[in-house]
Design an enzyme around this catalytic site. Structure first.
Site, PDB file in Angstrom:
ATOM      1  N   SER A  35       0.796  -1.227   0.000  1.00 45.17           N
ATOM      2  CA  SER A  35       0.000   0.000   0.000  1.00 45.17           C
ATOM      3  C   SER A  35       0.827   1.274   0.000  1.00 45.17           C
ATOM      4  O   SER A  35       0.275   2.374  -0.081  1.00 45.17           O
ATOM      5  CB  SER A  35      -0.928   0.018   1.226  1.00 45.17           C
ATOM      6  OG  SER A  35      -0.169   0.060   2.422  1.00 45.17           O
ATOM      7  N   LYS A  36       2.153   1.138   0.060  1.00 44.95           N
ATOM      8  CA  LYS A  36       3.003   2.329   0.115  1.00 44.95           C
ATOM      9  C   LYS A  36       3.065   3.022  -1.258  1.00 44.95           C
ATOM     10  O   LYS A  36       2.683   2.448  -2.281  1.00 44.95           O
ATOM     11  CB  LYS A  36       4.403   1.932   0.568  1.00 44.95           C
ATOM     12  CG  LYS A  36       4.489   1.406   2.000  1.00 44.95           C
ATOM     13  CD  LYS A  36       4.076   2.461   2.999  1.00 44.95           C
ATOM     14  CE  LYS A  36       4.491   2.125   4.425  1.00 44.95           C
ATOM     15  NZ  LYS A  36       3.841   0.966   5.007  1.00 44.95           N
TER      16      LYS A  36
END
Length: 369
Positions: free
Chosen positions: A186-187
């Protein structure tokens, strides 16, 4: 309508064929640990950031831990000044290398480490200062350096900030003595699993980081120092090489989404919006809800299919492994008010409208505690 906080599959819509080809290339090579793919990613990531050296590792937590190890070697049992408003990995890395976190409060607008308070927390036992580029917003490392003095090492926690830049246009990861990144899916730059990176402008530090991450060995079976196994595998490196080409495009889209949220939620009573900044990576879009209504609003949003989240509900200095009696009132209040809305580069305008409308409705009906 269902609105996930992050849609990993949706992030792959444009990159899927290229990622498939990259994975096929690695599988055909038979080289899954280290090798040309990992070397190429390190060079390309360093070039993108403008960093002199980049060392890939197994996770963002490993990146933080390894980046702090030289400071721990120089100041055994010392302290690291850091923010209490962040994920536990920040403080865990400090403790894992034998140091202790010393918390300083955050700025009420940016929610990042306040330079003047960080300076007050430094002293003879200070081994390093560890600012967190929280939610993808760059810390003013220039002001921090001026406040704490040039002799104090600054290690950036840039785990949420790949591609972010400060007000002068400099990339996070090049502002301090070293920096740690996470490639959790999700970064801003996400792998299809775990991964991390350490950047530095110091060749000796880079060599030390690589040594620590490879069992303390420069050549096989000859250990020079205690290290451990932390490697980015070739499959993840290949994925990251593909996604690296779209980091800036993704950041620009998240900035557009943040602007759309701001326009739709402007002047809503009881709601405080995050401050924008040039170069913000917008890893998270985090609003603040006062009056003890945050959890009621969160429950309403989730009931309506919106995967909002509280990041983070408890400041680190109030957690048992890192307990510190010194108060950090701004961080403590923020933890009671923060609410992260869904944001990722593939989030469509219809879903943004839906989230904004449901949030307005929830705030209108939620009673003040």
């Amino acid at each position: 309508m269902r609105v996930p906080r992050f849609d990993a599959a949706g992030e792959l819509v444009h990159d899927g064929p290229l990622i498939g080809a990259a994975l096929t290339r690695v599988l055909a090579s038979g080289r899954f640990i280290a090798g040309a793919e990992v070397d190429a990613f390190e060079r390309e990531a360093a070039g993108f950031l403008g960093a002199r050296h980049a060392v890939s590792v197994g996770s963002g937590t490993d990146a933080l831990t390894i980046a702090l190890q030289p400071a721990a070697d120089r100041h055994p049992g010392g302290e690291v000044v850091t923010s209490p408003l962040t994920f536990a990995a920040t403080a865990s890395a400090i403790v894992r290398v034998g140091l202790r976190p010393r918390f300083a409060d955050v700025d009420p607008d940016t929610l990042t480490l306040r330079p003047d308070l960080a300076a007050e927390a430094t002293g003879p036992r200070t081994a390093a200062v560890l600012p967190v580029h929280l939610y993808g917003r760059a810390v003013d490392v220039t002001a921090l350096r001026s406040a704490v003095g040039p002799g104090t090492p600054i290690v950036e926690d840039a785990c949420q900030a790949f591609g972010a830049r400060d007000a002068a246009g400099r990339a996070c990861g090049t502002l301090g003595d070293a920096a740690a990144f996470s490639f959790f899916p999700s970064k801003p730059l996400g792998a299809l699993g775990d991964g991390g990176l350490i950047t530095t402008g110091d060749a000796e530090l880079a060599d030390e980081y690589r040594l620590i991450a490879r069992h303390g060995c420069r050549e096989q079976y000859r250990t020079e120092r205690v290290g451990f196994n932390s490697r980015l595998d070739a499959l993840q490196a290949a994925v990251l090489r593909v996604k690296l080409a779209r980091v800036d495009q993704g950041r620009r889209r998240r900035a557009q989404i943040a602007a759309l949220y701001a326009a739709r939620l402007d002047s809503v009573p009881g709601l405080r919006l995050p401050a924008d900044a040039p170069g913000h990576a917008w890893h998270a879009y985090t609003v603040r809800i006062a009056g003890g209504r945050r959890d009621t609003v969160l429950a309403r949003l989730r009931a309506r299919g919106i995967d909002a989240a509280v990041q983070y509900p408890v400041p680190l200095h109030r957690m048992a492994p890192f307990a510190d009696p010194r108060p950090c009132p701004v961080a403590e209040r923020a933890c009671a008010e923060l609410l992260c809305l869904p944001i990722w580069s593939g989030l469509g305008d219809d879903r943004i409208d839906y989230v904004a409308q449901e949030l307005r409705d929830a705030l209108r009906t939620a009673p003040v505690a």
